[in-house]
Scaffold this motif. Structure first.
Motif, PDB file in Angstrom:
ATOM      1  N   PRO A 228      -0.762   7.480 -45.405  1.00 36.22           N
ATOM      2  CA  PRO A 228      -0.463   6.150 -44.864  1.00 36.22           C
ATOM      3  C   PRO A 228      -0.185   5.105 -45.935  1.00 36.22           C
ATOM      4  O   PRO A 228       0.629   4.198 -45.732  1.00 36.22           O
ATOM      5  CB  PRO A 228      -1.732   5.801 -44.075  1.00 36.22           C
ATOM      6  CG  PRO A 228      -2.335   7.123 -43.721  1.00 36.22           C
ATOM      7  CD  PRO A 228      -2.037   8.015 -44.882  1.00 36.22           C
ATOM      8  N   GLY A 229      -0.824   5.224 -47.089  1.00 33.74           N
ATOM      9  CA  GLY A 229      -0.616   4.249 -48.157  1.00 33.74           C
ATOM     10  C   GLY A 229       0.779   4.250 -48.723  1.00 33.74           C
ATOM     11  O   GLY A 229       1.201   3.267 -49.343  1.00 33.74           O
ATOM     12  N   GLY A 230       1.522   5.353 -48.524  1.00 31.31           N
ATOM     13  CA  GLY A 230       2.855   5.452 -49.080  1.00 31.31           C
ATOM     14  C   GLY A 230       3.967   5.093 -48.126  1.00 31.31           C
ATOM     15  O   GLY A 230       5.152   5.272 -48.454  1.00 31.31           O
ATOM     16  N   ARG A 231       3.622   4.545 -46.967  1.00 29.90           N
ATOM     17  CA  ARG A 231       4.651   4.351 -45.941  1.00 29.90           C
ATOM     18  C   ARG A 231       5.683   3.278 -46.296  1.00 29.90           C
ATOM     19  O   ARG A 231       6.763   3.247 -45.700  1.00 29.90           O
ATOM     20  CB  ARG A 231       3.997   4.010 -44.604  1.00 29.90           C
ATOM     21  CG  ARG A 231       3.248   2.688 -44.563  1.00 29.90           C
ATOM     22  CD  ARG A 231       2.566   2.490 -43.211  1.00 29.90           C
ATOM     23  NE  ARG A 231       1.803   1.248 -43.162  1.00 29.90           N
ATOM     24  CZ  ARG A 231       0.525   1.131 -43.516  1.00 29.90           C
ATOM     25  NH1 ARG A 231      -0.123   2.204 -43.971  1.00 29.90           N
ATOM     26  NH2 ARG A 231      -0.090  -0.015 -43.446  1.00 29.90           N
ATOM     27  N   TYR A 232       5.383   2.405 -47.250  1.00 26.27           N
ATOM     28  CA  TYR A 232       6.339   1.351 -47.627  1.00 26.27           C
ATOM     29  C   TYR A 232       6.857   1.559 -49.048  1.00 26.27           C
ATOM     30  O   TYR A 232       7.374   0.636 -49.676  1.00 26.27           O
ATOM     31  CB  TYR A 232       5.671  -0.020 -47.484  1.00 26.27           C
ATOM     32  CG  TYR A 232       6.644  -1.176 -47.344  1.00 26.27           C
ATOM     33  CD1 TYR A 232       7.567  -1.212 -46.308  1.00 26.27           C
ATOM     34  CD2 TYR A 232       6.627  -2.232 -48.255  1.00 26.27           C
ATOM     35  CE1 TYR A 232       8.457  -2.271 -46.181  1.00 26.27           C
ATOM     36  CE2 TYR A 232       7.507  -3.302 -48.132  1.00 26.27           C
ATOM     37  CZ  TYR A 232       8.420  -3.311 -47.089  1.00 26.27           C
ATOM     38  OH  TYR A 232       9.304  -4.362 -46.966  1.00 26.27           O
ATOM     39  N   VAL A 233       6.731   2.774 -49.555  1.00 27.26           N
ATOM     40  CA  VAL A 233       7.204   3.106 -50.895  1.00 27.26           C
ATOM     41  C   VAL A 233       8.351   4.095 -50.745  1.00 27.26           C
ATOM     42  O   VAL A 233       8.152   5.226 -50.305  1.00 27.26           O
ATOM     43  CB  VAL A 233       6.090   3.736 -51.752  1.00 27.26           C
ATOM     44  CG1 VAL A 233       6.602   4.006 -53.166  1.00 27.26           C
ATOM     45  CG2 VAL A 233       4.853   2.844 -51.780  1.00 27.26           C
ATOM     46  N   THR A 234       9.564   3.680 -51.112  1.00 31.18           N
ATOM     47  CA  THR A 234      10.706   4.581 -50.967  1.00 31.18           C
ATOM     48  C   THR A 234      11.824   4.197 -51.924  1.00 31.18           C
ATOM     49  O   THR A 234      11.905   3.040 -52.371  1.00 31.18           O
ATOM     50  CB  THR A 234      11.222   4.604 -49.511  1.00 31.18           C
ATOM     51  OG1 THR A 234      12.114   5.713 -49.336  1.00 31.18           O
ATOM     52  CG2 THR A 234      11.931   3.308 -49.144  1.00 31.18           C
TER      53      THR A 234
END
Length: 246
Positions: A228-234
């Protein structure tokens, strides 16, 4: 409930080193894990056995990623046997170095086939099956940001290609909430690059922390991006390199 419960991850090159550490860490976070190998079947099955002993679910897949259909086949087998795919970790690759004039066409084709082509094909296949919120994570290299000397042209070229691919994937798949990232390891203590190796002191000297990292340092970063912590990292890279590129 663990943060990846109900998710399915596929890790290419998951039989040893960084790949094995990622498989175990993602499984500990709750994911069912498929992992590929090309030669080290005993090691791959040992990783799966460890995961299953801890109550997880693991699938071992033979995949020679120099073959054009292998990456797609691994994705399809994962979906067929584990029911879905939510996380793709492109880890398989070659640690290649040597003078430019010694690089052969066969060596060039082999490195590009595994380090670039298989990543594209696995991502293409996985995207067909991923639900919204999927993750595509590729393992790059600290050479993406800094090439410390001669003899690394082939590796630097192949791993840097992942950056462009990842940015394209991020734009293509972003509307579906699927993220795409690259993790760039620095010197990591594995059998391919041991902390007691002949070039280890030189590699340590290039880092801000003055030491090697561990396979679990990379696994922790990948697990963060997969959760969940990576959902805005792209569309970006995460350097886990001890300050190698500082």
């Amino acid at each position: 409930m663990s943060e990846l419960t109900g998710k399915v991850a596929l890790i290419t090159g998951g039989s040893r080193g960084i790949g094995a550490a990622m498989a175990k860490r993602l499984a500990a976070a709750g994911a069912a894990v498929a992992l590929t190998y090309v030669q080290a079947e005993d090691q791959a099955r040992a990783v799966a056995k460890d995961i299953e002993a801890d109550g997880g679910r693991a699938l071992v897949i033979h995949a020679d990623l120099t073959q054009p259909d292998a990456a797609t086949a691994a994705v399809e087998q994962t979906v067929r046997e584990l029911g879905r795919i939510d996380i793709l970790v492109n880890n398989a690759g070659f640690l290649t170095y040597g003078p430019l004039h010694d690089v052969t066409v066969d060596e060039l084709d082999r490195v590009l086939a595994v380090d670039v082509r298989s990543v594209f094909l696995a991502a293409q296949a996985a995207a067909r099956h991923m639900s919204d919120g999927g993750r595509i994570i590729s393992i790059g290299s600290c050479f993406n940001g800094r090439v410390p000397g001669a003899n690394f042209v082939l590796q630097a070229m192949a791993k840097t290609a992942l950056i462009g691919l990842t940015k394209g994937l991020a734009r293509e798949l972003g509307p579906r909430g699927i993220t795409a990232t690259v993790v760039d390891p620095g010197p990591i203590d594995t059998d391919m690059n041991p902390a007691a190796g002949e070039t280890a002191d030189f590699q340590r000297s290039l880092t801000a922390l003055g030491r090697y990292g561990t396979a679990d340092d990379i696994a922790a970063a990948v697990t963060y991006l997969a959760g969940p912590g990576g959902r805005y990292v792209t569309g970006t890279t995460l350097a886990v390199d001890g300050g190698y590129t500082a």
